[in-house]
Design a protein around this motif. Structure first.
Motif, PDB file in Angstrom:
ATOM      1  N   ASN A  12      48.172   3.894  36.732  1.00 31.74           N
ATOM      2  CA  ASN A  12      48.968   3.842  37.949  1.00 31.74           C
ATOM      3  C   ASN A  12      50.219   4.702  37.788  1.00 31.74           C
ATOM      4  O   ASN A  12      51.355   4.214  37.830  1.00 31.74           O
ATOM      5  N   PRO A  13      50.038   6.019  37.585  1.00 33.57           N
ATOM      6  CA  PRO A  13      51.201   6.880  37.313  1.00 33.57           C
ATOM      7  C   PRO A  13      52.175   6.992  38.485  1.00 33.57           C
ATOM      8  O   PRO A  13      53.347   7.313  38.283  1.00 33.57           O
ATOM      9  N   ASP A  14      51.692   6.715  39.706  1.00 38.18           N
ATOM     10  CA  ASP A  14      52.566   6.839  40.880  1.00 38.18           C
ATOM     11  C   ASP A  14      53.269   5.536  41.240  1.00 38.18           C
ATOM     12  O   ASP A  14      54.032   5.483  42.204  1.00 38.18           O
ATOM     13  N   GLY A  15      52.995   4.469  40.481  1.00 38.56           N
ATOM     14  CA  GLY A  15      53.669   3.206  40.707  1.00 38.56           C
ATOM     15  C   GLY A  15      53.317   2.520  42.011  1.00 38.56           C
ATOM     16  O   GLY A  15      54.161   1.838  42.615  1.00 38.56           O
ATOM     17  N   ASN A  16      52.084   2.635  42.469  1.00 35.20           N
ATOM     18  CA  ASN A  16      51.671   1.969  43.710  1.00 35.20           C
ATOM     19  C   ASN A  16      51.580   0.454  43.503  1.00 35.20           C
ATOM     20  O   ASN A  16      51.165  -0.013  42.443  1.00 35.20           O
ATOM     21  N   ILE A  17      51.928  -0.301  44.540  1.00 33.68           N
ATOM     22  CA  ILE A  17      51.959  -1.762  44.438  1.00 33.68           C
ATOM     23  C   ILE A  17      50.618  -2.356  44.862  1.00 33.68           C
ATOM     24  O   ILE A  17      49.764  -1.672  45.436  1.00 33.68           O
TER      25      ILE A  17
END
Length: 568
Positions: A92-97
């Motif tokens: 999850n490199p983009d930090g999506n919740i």
């Protein structure tokens, strides 16, 4: 514009040429005959050994359905848990919740039933982990489930008299290892060579010509796009689906993805004729489906390439057709062809926005899904046609005074009742859902306002948006008129219920009909037998399907798509 037509014709010719050998190969796979992919057997044996399954153990139709429903029930909960927890999971490199509970409920059901109705945008609504271990995984399993159900029906119809219809687990594994996986690897390689991303890096920062910074999403797109198209899944890796320049970067990728939409639905139809050794019957069914598909697609192409009369009234030339919501690099004809293919096959992917298409184009797209038997999803499209075959055999036999028989088995009241229920279920859940949504929109404005208003156009087109959403859900298609604000608890739960009903009740009924027919005593062909492999019977089937659709959906279209067309 003439060049665009050539591109459309080239796609159609290519997929027709490929569907014949593919159908022949699929029949061999399900028959257990020797194929060039037999080197996969050790892997398949290992999978069966680890799971404790005997692939040679025959199942009756009830055991077959129990296995089918059990595995889908398990994956439903698997999907919900991972979607809720994705913000805390790796890749999850983009930090999506994580998704909300009602969105996770809808997403898990949607991909489990081969619909891929997306009430989220792929770049921000999912992580690489859930893209792989929920989305792509489900795209294989859901497609293989439909193919396995059709394989069981083919085995039941091919037998003269049988208590069993094959082994679901064996068909499921073969569908993945021998058909979906190799074709996906080939298509995925083409996409990678054309520039579709395939990696695990996070967003890429790019400086634009204006000097600003733009964040470009990446990820393992090529692998997921390949199975999305081939498995009649259609769920876009990116929010804009195949209208996105990284999901569909060139006209060649557009052709590859467009052909992938049609290949397996067409091939499965032909595989039926090869499997039961009744090629003429297979060609007849294929011919009816192809004719209906081409008629609808030509209407859409004609509507989109002639332009919008409202724009004509302004004195603006539309030399390239109606281009609202379309990619200039692809053109109106290619987008229209894709729209006809994706709705006739229950694929649901888009390379342009269906919400922006002309009203009659929208009507044909919805009719494709409301009929849901012109090729349809892999396996289940033919099975929906099978429902109407049973009805046509019964009606035709009564009309001409011949015994209602199909492939040497009497079609009696029990099978007719099941087929009739299935034929009526589809319009019932579509129209009931649309009626409920329209009622709430007009009588519960506070509820609608609290969820963002739902519609960006509350007139005729607004009704079309709601009708399309439930049509797409019931047909397990997944495309939408995206002017609808659908990520709300009402739309997530209501369409989730329709997705389940539209997927599993028909499969249960169709497999049950085949299992009941398989047990009956085989009756040799005689002078009193109704022939089902003639052009006349094919036309009769087409007429009955069209009458059912016209009677069911014409009033709704008169108030939506047709009214909008007349108002232009």
């Amino acid at each position: 514009m003439h060049t665009e037509y050539l591109g459309v014709i080239a796609q159609l010719v290519l997929v027709l040429l490929l569907s014949y050998p593919t159908g022949k190969y699929i029949a061999k796979v399900y028959k257990g005959e020797k194929t060039w992919l037999d080197f996969m057997k050790p892997l398949e044996r290992l999978m069966f050994k680890l799971s404790g399954i005997n692939p040679n153990e025959e199942m009756n139709w009830k055991q077959f359905l129990k296995a089918l429903l059990t595995v889908n029930f398990f994956w439903f909960f698997w999907g919900i848990v991972l979607l809720l927890a994705q913000g805390s999971l790796p890749l999850n490199p983009d930090g999506n919740i994580g998704q909300s509970i009602h969105q996770a409920f809808n997403t898990s059901i949607s991909f489990m039933v081969n619909s891929d109705l997306q009430h989220y945008s792929g770049e921000s609504g999912l992580t690489y982990f859930t893209q792989l271990f929920v989305i792509m995984l489900f795209q294989f399993i859901a497609a293989a489930t439909g193919m396995s159900a059709m394989a069981g029906i083919m085995k039941a119809l091919a037998a003269k008299t049988s208590q069993t219809i094959g082994n679901f687990w064996n068909f499921l594994v073969l569908s993945c290892t021998r058909i979906l996986l190799p074709l996906s690897l080939i298509a995925g390689l083409f996409l990678i060579l054309q520039g579709v991303p395939m990696g695990f890096n996070g967003k890429m920062d790019v400086t634009t010509l204006e000097g600003t910074t733009q964040h470009i999403s990446q990820g393992p797109a090529a692998a997921i796009i390949a199975i999305k198209q081939l498995g009649s899944n259609g769920g876009g890796y990116f929010g804009a689906n195949s209208a996105h320049p990284l999901e569909n970067p060139t006209y060649l990728t557009n052709m590859i993805e467009g052909c992938s939409i049609l290949l397996l639905p067409m091939a499965m139809c032909l595989a039926f004729g090869f499997y039961i050794n009744r090629k003429k019957l297979g060609y007849t069914i294929f011919g009816v489906m192809l004719t209906a598909y081409l008629i609808g697609t030509c209407v859409i192409i004609g509507q989109e390439t002639q332009g919008n009369p409202r724009i004509d009234a302004l004195g603006i030339a539309q030399t390239n057709g109606s281009m609202e919501g379309k990619e200039v690099r692809l053109g109106a004809a290619a987008t229209a062809f894709w729209a006809g293919s994706t709705t006739a096959t229950s694929n649901g992917s888009v390379n342009g926005m269906h919400d922006s298409m002309m009203p009659l184009s929208g009507m044909v797209e919805m009719l494709n899904m409301q009929i849901n038997a012109w090729f349809g999803g892999v396996g289940v499209g033919w099975m929906n046609y099978f429902t109407f075959l049973i009805i046509t055999v019964f009606i035709s036999g009564l009309m001409v005074g011949r015994t209602p028989e199909f492939l040497g088995k009497k079609v009696e009241a029990r099978e007719m009742k099941i087929a009739s229920i299935l034929a009526l279920l589809h319009p019932f859940i579509i129209l009931s859902g649309t009626a409920l949504a329209a009622y709430l929109f007009t009588h519960a404005p506070q509820l609608v306002a609290s969820e963002g208003g739902w519609l960006n156009n509350p007139s005729y087109h607004g009704l079309s948006q709601m009708l399309y959403e439930f049509t797409s859900s019931a047909a397990n298609n997944g495309s939408g008129f995206e002017g609808l604000g659908d990520n709300t608890w009402f739309w997530n739960y209501s369409t989730g219920l329709v997705l389940l009903l539209g997927r599993f009740i028909p499969i249960i009924g169709q497999v049950a009909i085949a299992g009941i027919l398989a047990k009956k005593t085989f009756i040799p062909v005689s002078a009193g037998t109704l022939s089902t492999d003639t052009a006349t019977f094919g036309v009769m089937t087409f007429v009955i399907i069209f009458i059912v659709a016209a009677l069911s959906f014409f009033p709704a279209h008169a108030l939506s798509t047709i009214a909008e067309h007349l108002s232009l």
